[in-house]
Design an enzyme around this catalytic site. Sequence first.
Site, PDB file in Angstrom:
ATOM      1  N   ASP A  27      -3.162   2.462  -5.640  1.00  0.00           N
ATOM      2  CA  ASP A  27      -2.009   2.319  -4.710  1.00  0.00           C
ATOM      3  C   ASP A  27      -1.894   1.139  -3.793  1.00  0.00           C
ATOM      4  O   ASP A  27      -1.286   1.308  -3.114  1.00  0.00           O
ATOM      5  CB  ASP A  27      -2.020   3.745  -4.084  1.00  0.00           C
ATOM      6  CG  ASP A  27      -3.038   3.855  -2.887  1.00  0.00           C
ATOM      7  OD1 ASP A  27      -4.101   3.513  -3.341  1.00  0.00           O
ATOM      8  OD2 ASP A  27      -2.941   4.565  -1.862  1.00  0.00           O
ATOM      9  N   GLU A  28      -2.770   0.101  -4.347  1.00  0.00           N
ATOM     10  CA  GLU A  28      -2.788  -0.922  -3.376  1.00  0.00           C
ATOM     11  C   GLU A  28      -2.705  -2.355  -4.343  1.00  0.00           C
ATOM     12  O   GLU A  28      -3.460  -2.077  -5.251  1.00  0.00           O
ATOM     13  CB  GLU A  28      -3.921  -0.869  -2.260  1.00  0.00           C
ATOM     14  CG  GLU A  28      -3.949  -0.099  -1.207  1.00  0.00           C
ATOM     15  CD  GLU A  28      -5.106  -0.408  -0.403  1.00  0.00           C
ATOM     16  OE1 GLU A  28      -5.411  -1.289  -0.055  1.00  0.00           O
ATOM     17  OE2 GLU A  28      -5.810   0.803   0.023  1.00  0.00           O
TER      18      GLU A  28
ATOM     19  N   ASP B  61       0.921  -1.247  -0.065  1.00  0.00           N
ATOM     20  CA  ASP B  61       0.068  -0.026   0.282  1.00  0.00           C
ATOM     21  C   ASP B  61       0.767   1.178   0.009  1.00  0.00           C
ATOM     22  O   ASP B  61       1.634   1.539   0.937  1.00  0.00           O
ATOM     23  CB  ASP B  61      -0.888  -0.023   1.245  1.00  0.00           C
ATOM     24  CG  ASP B  61      -2.028   1.187   1.369  1.00  0.00           C
ATOM     25  OD1 ASP B  61      -1.914   1.866   0.480  1.00  0.00           O
ATOM     26  OD2 ASP B  61      -2.570   1.082   2.294  1.00  0.00           O
TER      27      ASP B  61
HETATM   28 MG    MG Z   1      -2.483   4.195   0.150  1.00  0.00          MG
END
Ligand code: MG
Length: 406
Positions: A104-105, A8
Site C-alpha cells: 500500500d505504499e 501511502d
Molecule cells: Mg499505509
Amino acid sequence: MNVILHVDANNFYASVAIKNNPTLKGKPLIICGDPEKRHGIVLAKSNEAKKLGIKTTQTISEAKKICKNLICLPPDYQQYKKYSEMLFEIYKRFTPLVESFGMDECWLDVSGSIKLYGTPYEIANQIRSTVKNELGITVSVGVSFTKTFAKLGSDLKKPDAITVIDKSNYKQIAWNLPADHMIYIGDSAKLKLKQMGISTIGDIAQTSPIILERELGKTGKKLYNYANGMDDEKVGEYYAEHIPESISNGSTCEEDIITERAAKSIIYSLGEAVAFRLRKYGLLANGIGVNVKNNEFEVFSRQTKISVPTSDAGYISRTAFENVIKNCKISKDNPLRTITVCVYNLTKGDEIIQDFLFNSDTKKSAEVNRKLDTIRNKYGYSILKKAIELEETFKCDHTRLDNTDE
Ligand SMILES: [Mg+2]
C-alpha cells in the site's frame, strides 16, 4: 529538478474491509489474527478504532477492553492484493516510474509529468482524488525532491492529505523530527545515534559526515546525505518488478530416502532455500506446497493455504514436513527419491505482518533469517547450512538446487 511523491494508502486493510462491506463504515474495527491462536493481535485498525486509542500489535483482548463493541475481522490477503494492484494501476497513469514499498505504499518519480499534469502539488492532489473517487480509499502523499523526504512527508499528515517538503522548508519540517522518523533508521542505528547525543534529523544533518561514518559505517554517510536532502536514489520502475506465481526448490537424491529423519533434513534444506529466495525478492508466501516422488515414480503432493503470509524457513519447512509424514509412510518399502518444496500465492512483503504479527520466538527467527541473508548475499548461498541440514550425511546435492520461479 527531481519531483518525487510517496503515496501511502491510509489504514489499508481496514479500508479494504469497509469498501467491501459499507455497513462497517464509521465503526471501530480491527483486522486481527485468529484469537484462538498465537496470532491474536491487532494487525490494522480503522480510524474510529485508532481514535479510541487502539494500537497495532496490541492483543485482541487488550483492544476489546478499550472498546466492547469492537468489530474483529480476519485478514483477507486476496482482497488486499486485488486492491493493491488497482492502486498501482492508477499510479502508473501518472508515470512509469513507480516503485512499490509494500502493498500500500510506493514512490513515484513525476519529474517528467509536470508539463502534462501541473505542479507537483497538483499531481499529488489528482492522485489523491482519483484513488478516493475510483477505489473509495484515502491516501496520504508526501511531495519532495528526494525519496527520503517524500516518505517523511506522507507520514506527517493523514488521512487524505498532502505534505510538501521542498528546498525552502525542509529544515523547518524535517529537521525538528525525531531521527528515527527517517526511513532506514532501525533500532540499532537509533541506539547508536542516541549514544552519540543525536536525537533529531537536524542533529544528523549537522553532524560531521566523517564522524557519522566512523560510528555507523557506510550507513552513517548515507544518513548524513538523507538528512541534508542530498540522496540521489532513483525511483525504480514498476515494470521491472515481476512477482512470480510460485517459487520452488527440489532435490533428487542418489540414495533412496527411507527414514523420516532423512526426509526432514532434506525438506529443511529446501525450505531454507525457498525462504532465502522469497526474502531476496521481498515476497511473502500465502501457501506452502510439497511434492514427493517415490522410486516407483508415484507422486504425492499437498498444498496448504496459510492464514499469515510468511518468508520464514522454519515455518515453511515444518509445514511441508508435517504434510509429508502425515500422508506418506516413509520406509524401505516406500522409499522416496525426489522432494520439492514450493511456496505460492506470493505477495510483496509487508513489514507490519513480518515484524509484529509473530510472537517473540518468530521475531528472533526473523533476525536470524536477516543475518543469514546478509552472509549469503556476500559469500553465496551454500556457505551456510543450518544444523538440521547437516544431521544426515545424505548424498543429495543441495548446492545444485533446482530453482524454479514461475
Ligand atoms: Mg499505509
